[in-house]
Design a protein around this motif. Structure first.
Motif, PDB file in Angstrom:
ATOM      1  N   HIS A   1      41.760  34.625   2.175  1.00 52.25           N
ATOM      2  CA  HIS A   1      41.637  35.558   3.298  1.00 52.25           C
ATOM      3  C   HIS A   1      42.828  35.368   4.229  1.00 52.25           C
ATOM      4  O   HIS A   1      43.219  34.258   4.527  1.00 52.25           O
ATOM      5  CB  HIS A   1      40.337  35.312   4.063  1.00 52.25           C
ATOM      6  CG  HIS A   1      39.997  36.419   5.020  1.00 52.25           C
ATOM      7  ND1 HIS A   1      40.528  36.495   6.272  1.00 52.25           N
ATOM      8  CD2 HIS A   1      39.189  37.503   4.872  1.00 52.25           C
ATOM      9  CE1 HIS A   1      40.056  37.577   6.889  1.00 52.25           C
ATOM     10  NE2 HIS A   1      39.246  38.205   6.046  1.00 52.25           N
ATOM     11  N   GLY A   2      43.384  36.504   4.698  1.00 48.74           N
ATOM     12  CA  GLY A   2      44.594  36.432   5.507  1.00 48.74           C
ATOM     13  C   GLY A   2      45.797  36.122   4.639  1.00 48.74           C
ATOM     14  O   GLY A   2      45.702  36.003   3.421  1.00 48.74           O
TER      15      GLY A   2
ATOM     16  N   PRO B   1      41.328  40.999   1.368  1.00 46.47           N
ATOM     17  CA  PRO B   1      41.779  39.727   1.935  1.00 46.47           C
ATOM     18  C   PRO B   1      42.538  39.905   3.248  1.00 46.47           C
ATOM     19  O   PRO B   1      42.696  38.956   4.008  1.00 46.47           O
ATOM     20  CB  PRO B   1      42.682  39.156   0.846  1.00 46.47           C
ATOM     21  CG  PRO B   1      43.111  40.326   0.033  1.00 46.47           C
ATOM     22  CD  PRO B   1      41.971  41.298   0.088  1.00 46.47           C
ATOM     23  N   TYR B   2      42.983  41.129   3.498  1.00 45.13           N
ATOM     24  CA  TYR B   2      43.598  41.486   4.775  1.00 45.13           C
ATOM     25  C   TYR B   2      43.398  42.979   4.951  1.00 45.13           C
ATOM     26  O   TYR B   2      43.072  43.695   4.002  1.00 45.13           O
ATOM     27  CB  TYR B   2      45.088  41.113   4.799  1.00 45.13           C
ATOM     28  CG  TYR B   2      45.724  41.250   6.161  1.00 45.13           C
ATOM     29  CD1 TYR B   2      45.369  40.384   7.196  1.00 45.13           C
ATOM     30  CD2 TYR B   2      46.648  42.254   6.417  1.00 45.13           C
ATOM     31  CE1 TYR B   2      45.935  40.518   8.454  1.00 45.13           C
ATOM     32  CE2 TYR B   2      47.223  42.388   7.675  1.00 45.13           C
ATOM     33  CZ  TYR B   2      46.860  41.522   8.686  1.00 45.13           C
ATOM     34  OH  TYR B   2      47.414  41.664   9.927  1.00 45.13           O
TER      35      TYR B   2
ATOM     36  N   THR C   1      48.076  33.953   0.207  1.00 44.31           N
ATOM     37  CA  THR C   1      46.848  34.050   0.988  1.00 44.31           C
ATOM     38  C   THR C   1      46.495  32.701   1.603  1.00 44.31           C
ATOM     39  O   THR C   1      46.776  31.644   1.046  1.00 44.31           O
ATOM     40  CB  THR C   1      45.668  34.515   0.118  1.00 44.31           C
ATOM     41  OG1 THR C   1      45.548  33.651  -1.019  1.00 44.31           O
ATOM     42  CG2 THR C   1      45.872  35.945  -0.342  1.00 44.31           C
TER      43      THR C   1
ATOM     44  N   ARG D   1      37.303  31.081   0.492  1.00 39.46           N
ATOM     45  CA  ARG D   1      37.854  32.129  -0.348  1.00 39.46           C
ATOM     46  C   ARG D   1      39.144  32.680   0.264  1.00 39.46           C
ATOM     47  O   ARG D   1      39.379  32.535   1.475  1.00 39.46           O
ATOM     48  CB  ARG D   1      36.842  33.241  -0.574  1.00 39.46           C
ATOM     49  CG  ARG D   1      36.422  34.035   0.639  1.00 39.46           C
ATOM     50  CD  ARG D   1      35.335  35.015   0.222  1.00 39.46           C
ATOM     51  NE  ARG D   1      35.021  35.996   1.242  1.00 39.46           N
ATOM     52  CZ  ARG D   1      34.129  36.970   1.082  1.00 39.46           C
ATOM     53  NH1 ARG D   1      33.481  37.086  -0.068  1.00 39.46           N
ATOM     54  NH2 ARG D   1      33.886  37.853   2.043  1.00 39.46           N
TER      55      ARG D   1
ATOM     56  N   THR E   1      43.072  30.500   3.353  1.00 39.93           N
ATOM     57  CA  THR E   1      41.690  30.312   2.925  1.00 39.93           C
ATOM     58  C   THR E   1      40.760  30.371   4.134  1.00 39.93           C
ATOM     59  O   THR E   1      41.039  29.767   5.172  1.00 39.93           O
ATOM     60  CB  THR E   1      41.512  28.965   2.213  1.00 39.93           C
ATOM     61  OG1 THR E   1      42.366  28.931   1.065  1.00 39.93           O
ATOM     62  CG2 THR E   1      40.068  28.774   1.767  1.00 39.93           C
ATOM     63  N   LYS E   2      39.666  31.122   3.990  1.00 37.56           N
ATOM     64  CA  LYS E   2      38.654  31.208   5.037  1.00 37.56           C
ATOM     65  C   LYS E   2      37.276  31.174   4.378  1.00 37.56           C
ATOM     66  O   LYS E   2      36.995  31.981   3.490  1.00 37.56           O
ATOM     67  CB  LYS E   2      38.825  32.495   5.842  1.00 37.56           C
ATOM     68  CG  LYS E   2      37.841  32.630   6.996  1.00 37.56           C
ATOM     69  CD  LYS E   2      38.086  33.924   7.768  1.00 37.56           C
ATOM     70  CE  LYS E   2      37.098  34.071   8.923  1.00 37.56           C
ATOM     71  NZ  LYS E   2      37.323  35.347   9.672  1.00 37.56           N
ATOM     72  N   ASN E   3      36.458  30.240   4.784  1.00 40.63           N
ATOM     73  CA  ASN E   3      35.106  30.081   4.220  1.00 40.63           C
ATOM     74  C   ASN E   3      35.132  29.945   2.702  1.00 40.63           C
ATOM     75  O   ASN E   3      34.312  30.506   1.980  1.00 40.63           O
ATOM     76  CB  ASN E   3      34.218  31.255   4.629  1.00 40.63           C
ATOM     77  CG  ASN E   3      34.028  31.337   6.141  1.00 40.63           C
ATOM     78  OD1 ASN E   3      33.978  30.307   6.818  1.00 40.63           O
ATOM     79  ND2 ASN E   3      33.935  32.553   6.657  1.00 40.63           N
TER      80      ASN E   3
ATOM     81  N   ASP F   1      34.355  38.760  -5.264  1.00 38.31           N
ATOM     82  CA  ASP F   1      33.823  37.407  -5.229  1.00 38.31           C
ATOM     83  C   ASP F   1      32.568  37.359  -6.101  1.00 38.31           C
ATOM     84  O   ASP F   1      31.543  37.964  -5.763  1.00 38.31           O
ATOM     85  CB  ASP F   1      33.492  37.022  -3.781  1.00 38.31           C
ATOM     86  CG  ASP F   1      33.059  35.573  -3.635  1.00 38.31           C
ATOM     87  OD1 ASP F   1      32.580  34.986  -4.610  1.00 38.31           O
ATOM     88  OD2 ASP F   1      33.199  35.030  -2.518  1.00 38.31           O
TER      89      ASP F   1
ATOM     90  N   TYR G   1      35.966  42.632  -1.277  1.00 32.63           N
ATOM     91  CA  TYR G   1      36.470  42.562   0.099  1.00 32.63           C
ATOM     92  C   TYR G   1      37.995  42.654   0.109  1.00 32.63           C
ATOM     93  O   TYR G   1      38.658  42.414  -0.910  1.00 32.63           O
ATOM     94  CB  TYR G   1      36.002  41.270   0.779  1.00 32.63           C
ATOM     95  CG  TYR G   1      36.684  40.006   0.312  1.00 32.63           C
ATOM     96  CD1 TYR G   1      37.775  39.476   0.995  1.00 32.63           C
ATOM     97  CD2 TYR G   1      36.230  39.323  -0.812  1.00 32.63           C
ATOM     98  CE1 TYR G   1      38.390  38.315   0.573  1.00 32.63           C
ATOM     99  CE2 TYR G   1      36.830  38.156  -1.234  1.00 32.63           C
ATOM    100  CZ  TYR G   1      37.920  37.648  -0.540  1.00 32.63           C
ATOM    101  OH  TYR G   1      38.535  36.495  -0.968  1.00 32.63           O
TER     102      TYR G   1
END
Length: 405
Positions: free
Chosen positions: A129-130, A92-93, A121, A127, A123-125, A83, A90
């Motif tokens: 994620h998951g 993403p999972y 993917t 970006r 989206t979380k915050n 990021d 990070y």
């Protein structure tokens, strides 16, 4: 007064023309000593430590870089994201094992194929994620230009009666493994005598989104020597075979503005002969036109403009027939596909090899190395008539540029 106004207008016009032709600072993700780096303008920044990175890819807006990283043996590889806003890497999972991932053309959503399961993917915050499952049984895939669905291939099965045909499907992003949402797109009827293939790979869209190109690939040993480049209309009605080539994704390039497809044709797994750059008008009215002079091979290509192509060219080596495969010392050449005029662009010395040409705006870049080096340098011309200069030193491979058109 009129003269002063005229001079002012001329000055403004001159200033605008200078600004309009100003160089765009280059921005690239690259790998040095197995680590992920970024260069933005003149500033280099190391983004990872203590891992082995591969295949960096920029998101559409340039906020994220997706890449895989693992240990020295190439095992335990996982999908990571850097990021740029938060300046952090990070996952993403917890664990995503894949080598096939692609950013959406319209958003910061990442799709990836893991063991034949296509996922996207969440989206979380703000970006990625998951993830959510999309479809099973996927061999290769690509986003549609609208970012709402995928074109996917599914590898054929060998039946007692022979190989099944190659099937393509359209899959909505929100399919969530619901087979009722997945629609047949096109079925390629194949046979061992004329058009034999068991899979489709390397989907690429034309600039207007009305055609998609892909390689039809036969069984493994056969595929190492020959694959079939094909195109299909975006509504899945018009299928055309373009030509035979090796399974190199980088050897297939659409024109930046026209429905013209450039590729390196020729069968045979060795690069010593029979590798010719060709251009096909799509839909194909006639046989693709080849531009490689007799006695030479072209081993990479890139569009410079709608009428010009840059190739990495070397002399043929028909004398070789056994032992270690010889290196092909390529230099860059420029081809005008309208006039047929060709000229040499780079002149590498001391057995250096110029390849992987890339065009960013009006800037031309390439990777210069040799067969005795594990690393190389990235060289740049700010325009076709510019002076070449070295932009990156000691990198593991050609960089991935971010360029917002």
């Amino acid at each position: 007064m009129a003269i002063r106004i005229l001079l002012l207008l001329l000055f403004m016009s001159f200033s605008f023309s200078i600004g309009a032709s100003a160089e765009v600072p280059l921005k690239a993700a690259f790998i040095r000593d197995h680590q992920l780096w970024m260069k933005d303008g003149d500033k280099e920044t190391q983004l990872t430590k203590g891992t082995y990175v591969s295949n960096p890819q920029w998101s559409k807006d340039g906020q994220f870089i997706a890449y895989t990283a693992g240990d020295k043996s190439g095992k335990n590889e996982n999908l990571f994201i850097y990021d740029l806003k938060k300046k952090e890497n990070y996952l993403p999972y917890i664990s995503i094992e894949t080598s096939d991932y692609k950013w959406s053309p319209t958003s910061n959503q990442l799709a990836y194929n893991s063991g034949g399961v296509l996922n996207v993917t969440k989206t979380k915050n703000g970006r990625p994620h998951g993830f959510e499952n999309v479809s099973l049984g996927v061999s290769d895939f690509e986003w549609f230009p609208n970012g709402k669905e995928f074109i996917v291939s599914s590898e054929s099965n060998l039946l007692p009666t022979g190989w099944e045909p190659v099937r393509l499907f359209t899959v909505p992003v929100d399919a969530n493994l619901d087979s009722s949402k997945i629609k047949p797109f096109y079925t390629v009827q194949t046979n061992t005598n004329d058009l034999f293939a068991i899979d489709a790979q390397y989907f690429k869209w034309s600039p207007d989104g009305k055609w998609v190109s892909f390689l039809l690939t036969p069984t493994a040993s056969w595929s190492a020597d020959s694959n079939t480049l094909s195109v299909l209309s975006s509504v899945g009605t018009d299928f055309q075979v373009i030509g035979k080539m090796l399974g190199n994704e980088n050897w297939i390039k659409w024109s930046p503005t026209k429905n013209q497809l450039a590729f390196i044709s020729g069968e045979g797994r060795f690069y010593v002969e029979n590798k010719n750059v060709a251009v096909a008008d799509i839909p194909l009215p006639n046989k693709p036109k080849e531009y490689t002079p007799k006695g030479y091979v072209d081993l990479d290509l890139e569009w410079l403009s709608p009428d010009e192509i840059i190739v990495a060219r070397a002399k043929e080596n028909k004398a070789w027939n056994e032992g270690p495969v010889p290196s092909m010392n390529t230099a860059l050449y420029l081809i005008n596909i309208n006039t047929g005029e060709q000229k040499q662009l780079t002149f590498p010395k001391n057995n250096k090899i110029d390849n992987f040409p890339q065009v960013i705006g009006s800037t031309i870049t390439w990777y210069r190395t040799s067969d005795k080096e594990n690393t190389g340098d990235v060289w740049v011309k700010d325009n076709i008539g510019g002076q070449e200069h070295r932009w990156l030193k000691n990198v593991d491979m050609a960089p991935t540029f971010f360029y917002k058109k």
